[in-house]
Design a protein around this motif. Structure first.
Motif, mmCIF file in Angstrom:
data_model
loop_
_atom_site.group_PDB
_atom_site.id
_atom_site.type_symbol
_atom_site.label_atom_id
_atom_site.label_comp_id
_atom_site.label_asym_id
_atom_site.label_seq_id
_atom_site.Cartn_x
_atom_site.Cartn_y
_atom_site.Cartn_z
ATOM 1 N N VAL A 11 0.856 -1.181 0.000
ATOM 2 C CA VAL A 11 0.000 0.000 0.000
ATOM 3 C C VAL A 11 0.894 1.234 0.000
ATOM 4 O O VAL A 11 1.769 1.367 0.857
ATOM 5 N N VAL A 12 0.675 2.127 -0.949
ATOM 6 C CA VAL A 12 1.420 3.388 -1.007
ATOM 7 C C VAL A 12 0.490 4.513 -0.567
ATOM 8 O O VAL A 12 -0.651 4.610 -1.041
ATOM 9 N N THR A 13 0.978 5.364 0.339
ATOM 10 C CA THR A 13 0.121 6.410 0.894
ATOM 11 C C THR A 13 0.808 7.764 0.908
ATOM 12 O O THR A 13 2.038 7.860 1.033
ATOM 13 N N VAL A 38 3.177 -4.328 3.391
ATOM 14 C CA VAL A 38 4.214 -3.306 3.290
ATOM 15 C C VAL A 38 3.512 -1.976 3.012
ATOM 16 O O VAL A 38 2.807 -1.840 2.017
ATOM 17 N N ILE A 39 3.697 -1.012 3.912
ATOM 18 C CA ILE A 39 3.084 0.306 3.773
ATOM 19 C C ILE A 39 4.197 1.312 3.500
ATOM 20 O O ILE A 39 5.111 1.480 4.311
ATOM 21 N N VAL A 40 4.128 1.958 2.357
ATOM 22 C CA VAL A 40 5.133 2.947 1.987
ATOM 23 C C VAL A 40 4.522 4.331 2.155
ATOM 24 O O VAL A 40 3.592 4.711 1.448
ATOM 25 N N ASP A 41 5.051 5.090 3.116
ATOM 26 C CA ASP A 41 4.574 6.443 3.387
ATOM 27 C C ASP A 41 5.466 7.432 2.642
ATOM 28 O O ASP A 41 6.647 7.580 2.946
ATOM 29 N N ASN A 42 4.864 8.128 1.681
ATOM 30 C CA ASN A 42 5.603 9.046 0.816
ATOM 31 C C ASN A 42 5.820 10.416 1.467
ATOM 32 O O ASN A 42 5.409 11.446 0.946
ATOM 33 N N ALA A 43 6.445 10.417 2.648
ATOM 34 C CA ALA A 43 6.759 11.671 3.346
ATOM 35 C C ALA A 43 5.504 12.484 3.639
ATOM 36 O O ALA A 43 5.458 13.698 3.430
ATOM 37 N N SER A 44 4.466 11.814 4.148
ATOM 38 C CA SER A 44 3.217 12.500 4.466
ATOM 39 C C SER A 44 3.421 13.541 5.565
ATOM 40 O O SER A 44 4.291 13.402 6.421
ATOM 41 N N THR A 45 2.569 14.560 5.556
ATOM 42 C CA THR A 45 2.651 15.650 6.540
ATOM 43 C C THR A 45 1.347 15.821 7.303
ATOM 44 O O THR A 45 1.162 16.834 7.981
ATOM 45 N N ASP A 46 0.435 14.845 7.209
ATOM 46 C CA ASP A 46 -0.892 14.982 7.809
ATOM 47 C C ASP A 46 -1.092 14.099 9.029
ATOM 48 O O ASP A 46 -2.228 13.870 9.446
ATOM 49 N N GLY A 47 -0.024 13.613 9.603
ATOM 50 C CA GLY A 47 -0.141 12.731 10.756
ATOM 51 C C GLY A 47 -0.128 11.259 10.411
ATOM 52 O O GLY A 47 -0.283 10.414 11.296
ATOM 53 N N THR A 48 0.085 10.933 9.142
ATOM 54 C CA THR A 48 0.123 9.529 8.737
ATOM 55 C C THR A 48 1.254 8.782 9.442
ATOM 56 O O THR A 48 1.076 7.651 9.899
ATOM 57 N N ALA A 49 2.421 9.416 9.539
ATOM 58 C CA ALA A 49 3.571 8.745 10.167
ATOM 59 C C ALA A 49 3.266 8.410 11.624
ATOM 60 O O ALA A 49 3.568 7.302 12.096
#
Length: 318
Positions: A11-13, A38-49
């Motif tokens: 999953v890419v988010t 596998v979750i790939v977080d594309n440098a999110s800035t909305d609290g996803t991390a």
């Protein structure tokens, strides 16, 4: 491949924390759940991390947080490579963060894949789910057309399983055999967004079999019900550049397919620009995409150099 194949979801988010939660809930509630996600977080800035750091699911999660947004294309390259190399997947189940797989989505896709292998003597390269909008209508953005040139025997073999032979699919609940990834490589990260799925699924199905089945269903939570012809604004640049890359820089399509696809794209682009209230924006994107398509995409190594920030593997809650 074992009798219980290893399936790893990818999953890419990017900045869609609430939709991502829906995606993960859909995966976990399946009648067949993957062995890992596998979750790939594309440098999110909305609290996803932060959400992913605290997330405790019933499936093993491998969270990869990138320090740069490399788009859906780059995210899938990272996630698919990790699924095959680190998790030893037999199948990789890929989807965006606005996908909600329905309970039987994975099980039905696996069943069709195995049944076709037994009937035809070869496994399909991938199985694509039927994609619907939030109200249950078939989503026009993810419409999959029957494969042109398929023989009557091939069509009949698929039909007996409730499936249809196709040529391409979007990255919204697609189950890909790991052997195909090892043979044909990964998506092209430099596409960033749009048409990376067109190029990749066409590449691995050109000399293989690809199927879609109505028994495997995923909801696509887009904001509006519409296809790629809806006014894309500045993103029209990626539509033009990337499709031209597919037609001129890739061997995914046969020459006769390139002619047909190019003609269809030109018609669609003309209609999109004509119907847009922001024609200047779209025309600027068109000419910029045309100009940038003259240079080949960069290699994945060039695009993805230095993007890793953090990796966090969490065992499932029992």
């Amino acid at each position: 491949m074992t009798s219980h194949p290893v399936v790893v979801a990818v999953v890419v988010t990017y900045n869609r924390r609430e939709l991502l939660q829906t995606t993960l809930e859909g995966i976990a509630s399946g009648t067949r759940v993957p062995d890992a996600v596998v979750i790939v977080d594309n440098a999110s800035t909305d609290g996803t991390a932060e959400f992913l750091q605290q997330y405790q699911g019933t499936v093993t999660t491998d969270v990869v947080t990138l320090n740069t947004n490399v788009g859906g294309a780059g995210g899938f390259v990272v996630g698919m490579e990790r699924a095959v190399l680190d998790h030893r997947a037999d199948h990789v189940w890929i989807m965006d963060d606005d996908t909600e797989p329905q309970p039987d989505a994975l099980r039905e896709a696996l069943d069709v894949s195995e049944s076709y292998r037994q009937a035809a003597g070869k496994a399909p390269a991938f199985i694509a789910s039927r994609v619907v909008w939030t109200d249950g209508r078939d989503h026009p953005m993810n419409r999959m057309r029957p494969r042109m040139g398929a023989s009557e025997n091939e069509r009949s073999a698929a039909a007996r399983l409730g499936a249809t032979q196709i040529r391409t699919a979007s990255f919204v609940s697609v189950l890909i055999r790991a052997e195909e990834i090892q043979q044909h490589g990964l998506p092209i990260a430099d596409y960033f967004i749009w048409n990376d799925d067109l190029e990749y699924t066409a590449r691995i199905s050109r000399r293989g079999t690809a199927l879609t089945t109505n028994a495997s269903v995923a909801n696509h939570h887009t904001k509006v019900f519409g296809d790629a012809g809806a006014d894309p604004g500045p993103r029209f640049y990626y539509e033009v550049r990337n499709k031209l890359w597919v037609y001129t820089r890739s061997n995914a399509l046969a020459p006769w397919e390139k002619v047909l696809f190019t003609g269809a794209s030109l018609r669609n682009w003309t209609r999109t620009i004509a119907a847009s209230p922001n024609r200047k924006v779209l025309l600027a994107g068109f000419f910029k995409g045309l100009r940038h398509s003259l240079k080949a995409p960069r290699s994945n190594d060039q695009v993805l150099q230095g993007i890793y920030a953090l990796r966090n593997v969490q065992e499932p809650v029992r």
